[in-house]
Motif scaffolding. Structure first.
Motif, short mmCIF file in Angstrom:
data_model
loop_
_atom_site.label_atom_id
_atom_site.label_comp_id
_atom_site.label_asym_id
_atom_site.label_seq_id
_atom_site.Cartn_x
_atom_site.Cartn_y
_atom_site.Cartn_z
N VAL A 70 0.85 -1.20 0.00
CA VAL A 70 0.00 0.00 0.00
C VAL A 70 0.88 1.24 0.00
O VAL A 70 0.65 2.18 -0.77
CB VAL A 70 -0.96 0.01 1.22
CG1 VAL A 70 -1.58 1.40 1.41
CG2 VAL A 70 -2.04 -1.03 1.08
N VAL A 71 1.90 1.25 0.85
CA VAL A 71 2.79 2.41 0.94
C VAL A 71 3.56 2.60 -0.38
O VAL A 71 3.62 3.72 -0.92
CB VAL A 71 3.77 2.27 2.13
CG1 VAL A 71 4.85 3.35 2.08
CG2 VAL A 71 3.01 2.33 3.45
N ILE A 72 4.10 1.52 -0.93
CA ILE A 72 4.89 1.62 -2.16
C ILE A 72 4.02 2.04 -3.34
O ILE A 72 4.29 3.04 -4.02
CB ILE A 72 5.62 0.30 -2.46
CG1 ILE A 72 6.71 0.05 -1.40
CG2 ILE A 72 6.22 0.30 -3.87
CD1 ILE A 72 7.26 -1.37 -1.41
N PHE A 73 2.96 1.29 -3.61
CA PHE A 73 2.12 1.58 -4.76
C PHE A 73 1.30 2.86 -4.57
O PHE A 73 1.06 3.60 -5.52
CB PHE A 73 1.21 0.39 -5.10
CG PHE A 73 1.95 -0.72 -5.78
CD1 PHE A 73 1.98 -0.78 -7.16
CD2 PHE A 73 2.63 -1.68 -5.06
CE1 PHE A 73 2.68 -1.79 -7.81
CE2 PHE A 73 3.33 -2.69 -5.69
CZ PHE A 73 3.36 -2.75 -7.07
N GLY A 74 0.91 3.12 -3.32
CA GLY A 74 0.22 4.36 -3.04
C GLY A 74 1.12 5.56 -3.26
O GLY A 74 0.70 6.58 -3.82
N SER A 75 2.37 5.44 -2.84
CA SER A 75 3.33 6.53 -3.06
C SER A 75 3.56 6.77 -4.55
O SER A 75 3.60 7.92 -5.01
CB SER A 75 4.65 6.22 -2.37
OG SER A 75 4.47 6.16 -0.97
N PHE A 76 3.71 5.68 -5.31
CA PHE A 76 3.86 5.83 -6.77
C PHE A 76 2.63 6.51 -7.37
O PHE A 76 2.76 7.35 -8.27
CB PHE A 76 4.08 4.47 -7.44
CG PHE A 76 5.44 3.87 -7.22
CD1 PHE A 76 6.50 4.63 -6.76
CD2 PHE A 76 5.66 2.53 -7.48
CE1 PHE A 76 7.76 4.08 -6.56
CE2 PHE A 76 6.91 1.96 -7.30
CZ PHE A 76 7.96 2.74 -6.84
N THR A 77 1.45 6.14 -6.88
CA THR A 77 0.21 6.77 -7.36
C THR A 77 0.25 8.28 -7.14
O THR A 77 -0.09 9.06 -8.03
CB THR A 77 -1.02 6.15 -6.66
OG1 THR A 77 -1.10 4.77 -7.02
CG2 THR A 77 -2.31 6.86 -7.03
N LEU A 78 0.69 8.68 -5.95
CA LEU A 78 0.72 10.11 -5.63
C LEU A 78 1.86 10.83 -6.35
O LEU A 78 1.66 11.93 -6.86
CB LEU A 78 0.85 10.29 -4.11
CG LEU A 78 -0.32 9.74 -3.29
CD1 LEU A 78 -0.03 9.86 -1.81
CD2 LEU A 78 -1.63 10.43 -3.66
N ILE A 79 3.03 10.22 -6.40
CA ILE A 79 4.18 10.86 -7.05
C ILE A 79 3.95 11.06 -8.54
O ILE A 79 4.19 12.14 -9.08
CB ILE A 79 5.47 10.04 -6.80
CG1 ILE A 79 5.87 10.11 -5.33
CG2 ILE A 79 6.61 10.53 -7.69
CD1 ILE A 79 6.91 9.09 -4.92
N PHE A 80 3.47 10.02 -9.21
CA PHE A 80 3.29 10.08 -10.66
C PHE A 80 1.88 10.51 -11.06
O PHE A 80 1.57 10.61 -12.25
CB PHE A 80 3.64 8.73 -11.30
CG PHE A 80 5.07 8.35 -11.11
CD1 PHE A 80 6.08 9.03 -11.78
CD2 PHE A 80 5.43 7.33 -10.24
CE1 PHE A 80 7.41 8.69 -11.61
CE2 PHE A 80 6.76 6.97 -10.05
CZ PHE A 80 7.75 7.66 -10.73
N HIS A 81 1.03 10.73 -10.06
CA HIS A 81 -0.36 11.13 -10.29
C HIS A 81 -1.03 10.18 -11.30
O HIS A 81 -1.63 10.61 -12.29
CB HIS A 81 -0.44 12.59 -10.77
CG HIS A 81 -1.75 13.22 -10.45
ND1 HIS A 81 -2.13 13.53 -9.17
CD2 HIS A 81 -2.78 13.59 -11.24
CE1 HIS A 81 -3.33 14.07 -9.18
NE2 HIS A 81 -3.76 14.11 -10.44
N ASP A 82 -0.88 8.89 -11.01
CA ASP A 82 -1.41 7.85 -11.88
C ASP A 82 -2.05 6.75 -11.02
O ASP A 82 -1.35 6.07 -10.26
CB ASP A 82 -0.29 7.26 -12.74
CG ASP A 82 -0.79 6.31 -13.81
OD1 ASP A 82 -1.96 5.88 -13.75
OD2 ASP A 82 0.00 5.99 -14.72
N ALA A 83 -3.36 6.59 -11.11
CA ALA A 83 -4.10 5.62 -10.30
C ALA A 83 -3.78 4.17 -10.65
O ALA A 83 -4.13 3.26 -9.88
CB ALA A 83 -5.60 5.87 -10.44
N LEU A 84 -3.11 3.94 -11.77
CA LEU A 84 -2.78 2.58 -12.17
C LEU A 84 -2.01 1.84 -11.08
O LEU A 84 -2.27 0.67 -10.81
CB LEU A 84 -1.95 2.59 -13.46
CG LEU A 84 -1.41 1.24 -13.93
CD1 LEU A 84 -2.57 0.32 -14.30
CD2 LEU A 84 -0.48 1.43 -15.11
N PHE A 85 -1.11 2.53 -10.42
CA PHE A 85 -0.28 1.88 -9.40
C PHE A 85 -1.12 1.30 -8.26
O PHE A 85 -0.94 0.14 -7.89
CB PHE A 85 0.77 2.86 -8.85
CG PHE A 85 1.79 3.26 -9.85
CD1 PHE A 85 2.81 2.39 -10.23
CD2 PHE A 85 1.74 4.51 -10.45
CE1 PHE A 85 3.75 2.75 -11.17
CE2 PHE A 85 2.68 4.89 -11.39
CZ PHE A 85 3.69 4.01 -11.75
#
Length: 193
Positions: A70-85
């Protein structure tokens, strides 16, 4: 140590700690957007993990793995502004669990028994049967996640995580109870003889 048990956490509290992050994720996705919901999901998951440790003085590997993803993929979602993660997280988690269990069986090490054998005493062949069932379950759940996030709205997908995946998991676990309890009864009866 992650698995050493020094206290038993009440079942209602454990379930609440597991459900609240998902509930918040669903609520914030429907009220705001996936990015706000993802930030809330990360925070709630970490707080839930900390509370698990506070009350039980142990953290299961399954819970730790889930929160880390959750932390890893959630962070990627927020950093790249992409819900795919964040949408891929359940697929990767479920497929990873299936792979770990499968590899364990192939190496003649039953991971499920290693994780739960302290609490449930079962014959090795029953552990193998349960492990095979969990492998199939994890693959199916990963597949369902792929179908839902690819074919439905983000709001529907977020709701399905709470109102679809959770009931399916409860039903699956309930269907395993007859196998577990029948073999535990056999062991109890043999011990009495």
């Amino acid at each position: 140590m992650l698995q050493k048990n020094t206290q038993e956490i009440p079942q209602w509290l454990k379930i609440s700690l597991d459900i609240v992050p998902l509930g918040l994720f669903f609520f914030f996705t429907s009220r705001y957007d996936i990015y706000f919901a993802t930030a809330a999901f990360i925070i709630a998951s970490v707080v839930s993990l900390a509370l698990h440790w506070h009350f039980a003085r142990k953290i299961s590997y399954v819970l730790l793995s889930s929160v880390l993803l959750v932390v890893i993929f959630g962070s990627f979602t927020l950093i790249f502004h992409d819900a795919l993660f964040i949408k891929l997280k359940p697929t990767i988690l479920n497929f990873s669990f299936a792979l770990v269990l499968f590899v364990g069986l192939k190496m003649n090490k039953n991971i499920l028994e290693m994780l739960m054998g302290e609490n449930i005493q079962l014959p090795r062949d029953i552990w193998n049967t349960l492990t095979k069932r969990w492998i199939v379950f994890f693959i199916v759940m990963g597949g369902i996640n792929e179908i839902v996030w690819r074919n439905f709205s983000t709001e529907f997908w977020a709701g399905f995580k709470l109102f679809g995946f959770l009931p399916l998991t409860i039903i699956f676990i309930s269907l395993q109870l007859p196998l577990i309890t029948s073999h535990q009864k056999d062991k109890i009866n043999k011990d009495r003889d």
